[in-house]
Design a protein around this motif. Structure first.
Motif, PDB file in Angstrom:
ATOM      1  N   ALA A  70      -3.637   1.274  55.623  1.00  0.00           N
ATOM      2  CA  ALA A  70      -3.055   2.618  55.795  1.00  0.00           C
ATOM      3  C   ALA A  70      -1.929   2.573  56.824  1.00  0.00           C
ATOM      4  O   ALA A  70      -0.865   3.175  56.622  1.00  0.00           O
ATOM      5  CB  ALA A  70      -4.132   3.617  56.202  1.00  0.00           C
ATOM      6  N   ALA A  71      -2.151   1.858  57.907  1.00  0.00           N
ATOM      7  CA  ALA A  71      -1.111   1.727  58.938  1.00  0.00           C
ATOM      8  C   ALA A  71       0.105   1.005  58.363  1.00  0.00           C
ATOM      9  O   ALA A  71       1.246   1.405  58.618  1.00  0.00           O
ATOM     10  CB  ALA A  71      -1.659   0.991  60.157  1.00  0.00           C
ATOM     11  N   GLY A  72      -0.132  -0.025  57.583  1.00  0.00           N
ATOM     12  CA  GLY A  72       0.970  -0.754  56.948  1.00  0.00           C
ATOM     13  C   GLY A  72       1.767   0.132  56.010  1.00  0.00           C
ATOM     14  O   GLY A  72       3.001   0.066  55.970  1.00  0.00           O
ATOM     15  N   GLU A  73       1.062   0.977  55.262  1.00  0.00           N
ATOM     16  CA  GLU A  73       1.746   1.918  54.368  1.00  0.00           C
ATOM     17  C   GLU A  73       2.583   2.911  55.167  1.00  0.00           C
ATOM     18  O   GLU A  73       3.701   3.258  54.763  1.00  0.00           O
ATOM     19  CB  GLU A  73       0.731   2.651  53.492  1.00  0.00           C
ATOM     20  CG  GLU A  73       0.092   1.775  52.439  1.00  0.00           C
ATOM     21  CD  GLU A  73      -1.053   2.475  51.712  1.00  0.00           C
ATOM     22  OE1 GLU A  73      -1.159   3.721  51.786  1.00  0.00           O
ATOM     23  OE2 GLU A  73      -1.846   1.770  51.062  1.00  0.00           O
ATOM     24  N   ASN A  74       2.046   3.378  56.292  1.00  0.00           N
ATOM     25  CA  ASN A  74       2.800   4.300  57.137  1.00  0.00           C
ATOM     26  C   ASN A  74       4.069   3.650  57.673  1.00  0.00           C
ATOM     27  O   ASN A  74       5.135   4.272  57.689  1.00  0.00           O
ATOM     28  CB  ASN A  74       1.938   4.795  58.304  1.00  0.00           C
ATOM     29  CG  ASN A  74       0.849   5.731  57.862  1.00  0.00           C
ATOM     30  OD1 ASN A  74       0.895   6.315  56.800  1.00  0.00           O
ATOM     31  ND2 ASN A  74      -0.169   5.868  58.699  1.00  0.00           N
ATOM     32  N   VAL A  75       3.954   2.403  58.118  1.00  0.00           N
ATOM     33  CA  VAL A  75       5.115   1.688  58.639  1.00  0.00           C
ATOM     34  C   VAL A  75       6.138   1.462  57.525  1.00  0.00           C
ATOM     35  O   VAL A  75       7.348   1.642  57.730  1.00  0.00           O
ATOM     36  CB  VAL A  75       4.692   0.359  59.296  1.00  0.00           C
ATOM     37  CG1 VAL A  75       5.896  -0.526  59.592  1.00  0.00           C
ATOM     38  CG2 VAL A  75       3.903   0.626  60.574  1.00  0.00           C
ATOM     39  N   ALA A  76       5.683   1.089  56.351  1.00  0.00           N
ATOM     40  CA  ALA A  76       6.591   0.868  55.227  1.00  0.00           C
ATOM     41  C   ALA A  76       7.316   2.171  54.852  1.00  0.00           C
ATOM     42  O   ALA A  76       8.527   2.169  54.618  1.00  0.00           O
ATOM     43  CB  ALA A  76       5.823   0.323  54.021  1.00  0.00           C
ATOM     44  N   TYR A  77       6.574   3.280  54.820  1.00  0.00           N
ATOM     45  CA  TYR A  77       7.189   4.571  54.516  1.00  0.00           C
ATOM     46  C   TYR A  77       8.243   4.920  55.563  1.00  0.00           C
ATOM     47  O   TYR A  77       9.354   5.331  55.235  1.00  0.00           O
ATOM     48  CB  TYR A  77       6.134   5.679  54.450  1.00  0.00           C
ATOM     49  CG  TYR A  77       6.750   7.041  54.338  1.00  0.00           C
ATOM     50  CD1 TYR A  77       7.232   7.496  53.121  1.00  0.00           C
ATOM     51  CD2 TYR A  77       6.880   7.867  55.455  1.00  0.00           C
ATOM     52  CE1 TYR A  77       7.828   8.739  53.012  1.00  0.00           C
ATOM     53  CE2 TYR A  77       7.476   9.107  55.359  1.00  0.00           C
ATOM     54  CZ  TYR A  77       7.945   9.549  54.134  1.00  0.00           C
ATOM     55  OH  TYR A  77       8.554  10.771  54.043  1.00  0.00           O
ATOM     56  N   ALA A  78       7.895   4.736  56.819  1.00  0.00           N
ATOM     57  CA  ALA A  78       8.832   5.045  57.899  1.00  0.00           C
ATOM     58  C   ALA A  78      10.063   4.140  57.804  1.00  0.00           C
ATOM     59  O   ALA A  78      11.191   4.593  58.029  1.00  0.00           O
ATOM     60  CB  ALA A  78       8.149   4.900  59.254  1.00  0.00           C
ATOM     61  N   GLY A  79       9.864   2.885  57.467  1.00  0.00           N
ATOM     62  CA  GLY A  79      10.986   1.973  57.294  1.00  0.00           C
ATOM     63  C   GLY A  79      11.909   2.419  56.171  1.00  0.00           C
ATOM     64  O   GLY A  79      13.139   2.345  56.306  1.00  0.00           O
ATOM     65  N   ARG A  80      11.325   2.885  55.073  1.00  0.00           N
ATOM     66  CA  ARG A  80      12.140   3.402  53.966  1.00  0.00           C
ATOM     67  C   ARG A  80      12.913   4.635  54.408  1.00  0.00           C
ATOM     68  O   ARG A  80      14.083   4.807  54.076  1.00  0.00           O
ATOM     69  CB  ARG A  80      11.270   3.715  52.754  1.00  0.00           C
ATOM     70  CG  ARG A  80      10.774   2.474  52.023  1.00  0.00           C
ATOM     71  CD  ARG A  80      10.109   2.816  50.697  1.00  0.00           C
ATOM     72  NE  ARG A  80       8.989   3.728  50.817  1.00  0.00           N
ATOM     73  CZ  ARG A  80       7.725   3.369  51.054  1.00  0.00           C
ATOM     74  NH1 ARG A  80       7.439   2.087  51.239  1.00  0.00           N
ATOM     75  NH2 ARG A  80       6.766   4.267  51.120  1.00  0.00           N
ATOM     76  N   ARG A  81      12.259   5.489  55.161  1.00  0.00           N
ATOM     77  CA  ARG A  81      12.920   6.708  55.645  1.00  0.00           C
ATOM     78  C   ARG A  81      14.068   6.361  56.589  1.00  0.00           C
ATOM     79  O   ARG A  81      15.127   6.977  56.526  1.00  0.00           O
ATOM     80  CB  ARG A  81      11.894   7.623  56.328  1.00  0.00           C
ATOM     81  CG  ARG A  81      12.457   8.925  56.763  1.00  0.00           C
ATOM     82  CD  ARG A  81      12.967   9.760  55.569  1.00  0.00           C
ATOM     83  NE  ARG A  81      13.619  10.939  56.081  1.00  0.00           N
ATOM     84  CZ  ARG A  81      14.901  11.239  55.889  1.00  0.00           C
ATOM     85  NH1 ARG A  81      15.646  10.479  55.125  1.00  0.00           N
ATOM     86  NH2 ARG A  81      15.425  12.308  56.420  1.00  0.00           N
ATOM     87  N   ILE A  82      13.881   5.365  57.435  1.00  0.00           N
ATOM     88  CA  ILE A  82      14.972   4.930  58.309  1.00  0.00           C
ATOM     89  C   ILE A  82      16.116   4.371  57.463  1.00  0.00           C
ATOM     90  O   ILE A  82      17.293   4.611  57.757  1.00  0.00           O
ATOM     91  CB  ILE A  82      14.484   3.913  59.357  1.00  0.00           C
ATOM     92  CG1 ILE A  82      13.628   4.636  60.398  1.00  0.00           C
ATOM     93  CG2 ILE A  82      15.654   3.200  60.022  1.00  0.00           C
ATOM     94  CD1 ILE A  82      12.985   3.737  61.411  1.00  0.00           C
ATOM     95  N   GLY A  83      15.779   3.653  56.411  1.00  0.00           N
ATOM     96  CA  GLY A  83      16.804   3.167  55.485  1.00  0.00           C
ATOM     97  C   GLY A  83      17.602   4.320  54.896  1.00  0.00           C
ATOM     98  O   GLY A  83      18.833   4.240  54.761  1.00  0.00           O
ATOM     99  N   GLU A  84      16.915   5.408  54.552  1.00  0.00           N
ATOM    100  CA  GLU A  84      17.599   6.593  54.034  1.00  0.00           C
ATOM    101  C   GLU A  84      18.496   7.206  55.106  1.00  0.00           C
ATOM    102  O   GLU A  84      19.618   7.640  54.807  1.00  0.00           O
ATOM    103  CB  GLU A  84      16.582   7.627  53.552  1.00  0.00           C
ATOM    104  CG  GLU A  84      15.817   7.201  52.324  1.00  0.00           C
ATOM    105  CD  GLU A  84      14.640   8.116  52.018  1.00  0.00           C
ATOM    106  OE1 GLU A  84      14.493   9.168  52.677  1.00  0.00           O
ATOM    107  OE2 GLU A  84      13.858   7.782  51.107  1.00  0.00           O
ATOM    108  N   LEU A  85      18.014   7.240  56.341  1.00  0.00           N
ATOM    109  CA  LEU A  85      18.845   7.753  57.433  1.00  0.00           C
ATOM    110  C   LEU A  85      20.089   6.892  57.624  1.00  0.00           C
ATOM    111  O   LEU A  85      21.179   7.416  57.882  1.00  0.00           O
ATOM    112  CB  LEU A  85      18.038   7.813  58.735  1.00  0.00           C
ATOM    113  CG  LEU A  85      16.934   8.862  58.819  1.00  0.00           C
ATOM    114  CD1 LEU A  85      16.140   8.682  60.115  1.00  0.00           C
ATOM    115  CD2 LEU A  85      17.501  10.264  58.731  1.00  0.00           C
ATOM    116  N   GLU A  86      19.931   5.587  57.493  1.00  0.00           N
ATOM    117  CA  GLU A  86      21.078   4.678  57.600  1.00  0.00           C
ATOM    118  C   GLU A  86      22.081   4.942  56.479  1.00  0.00           C
ATOM    119  O   GLU A  86      23.295   4.945  56.708  1.00  0.00           O
ATOM    120  CB  GLU A  86      20.625   3.214  57.555  1.00  0.00           C
ATOM    121  CG  GLU A  86      19.861   2.751  58.764  1.00  0.00           C
ATOM    122  CD  GLU A  86      20.752   2.430  59.963  1.00  0.00           C
ATOM    123  OE1 GLU A  86      21.984   2.528  59.866  1.00  0.00           O
ATOM    124  OE2 GLU A  86      20.184   2.085  61.017  1.00  0.00           O
TER     125      GLU A  86
END
Length: 111
Positions: A70-86
């Motif tokens: 679950a923590a890994g999924e949260n980190v992956a989601y946040a990473g994707r969101r940061i990619g969108e921000l970029e």
């Protein structure tokens, strides 16, 4: 918005870029903190489980793995969101360049 000078336009764009970068950097720092904290919690649970003699229990290991996943999924989601921000940041930079070019063209046309 109408700008009176190129410097005013560029100052506004600099402020907007700075704010966007700060949001991205804050998100990256949050992810790093979250990941670090999750690792600490996971290690503490494992030590506690080992101390209590359940460290090798399949149920304990399964639950620890579920939390880790679950923590890994949260980190992956946040990473994707940061990619969108970029990506949004890059689009904003292109928009800034276009606005600056239009400003200069308009200014040259009125001179």
């Amino acid at each position: 918005m109408t700008y009176r000078s190129l410097a005013e336009l560029e100052d506004a764009q600099d402020d907007e870029r700075r704010a966007a970068r700060m949001r991205i950097e804050a998100a990256e720092q949050y992810i790093g903190h979250y990941r670090s904290r999750i690792d600490q919690v996971r290690e503490a649970f494992y030590r506690l489980g080992a101390h209590e003699g359940v460290g090798d229990d399949p149920g304990f290991r399964q639950e620890l793995q579920r939390v880790s996943d679950a923590a890994g999924e949260n980190v992956a989601y946040a990473g994707r969101r940061i990619g969108e921000l970029e990506e949004e940041y890059d689009a904003m930079l292109r928009e800034h360049d276009e606005l600056r070019d239009r400003f200069l063209a308009d200014r040259n046309n009125t001179d």
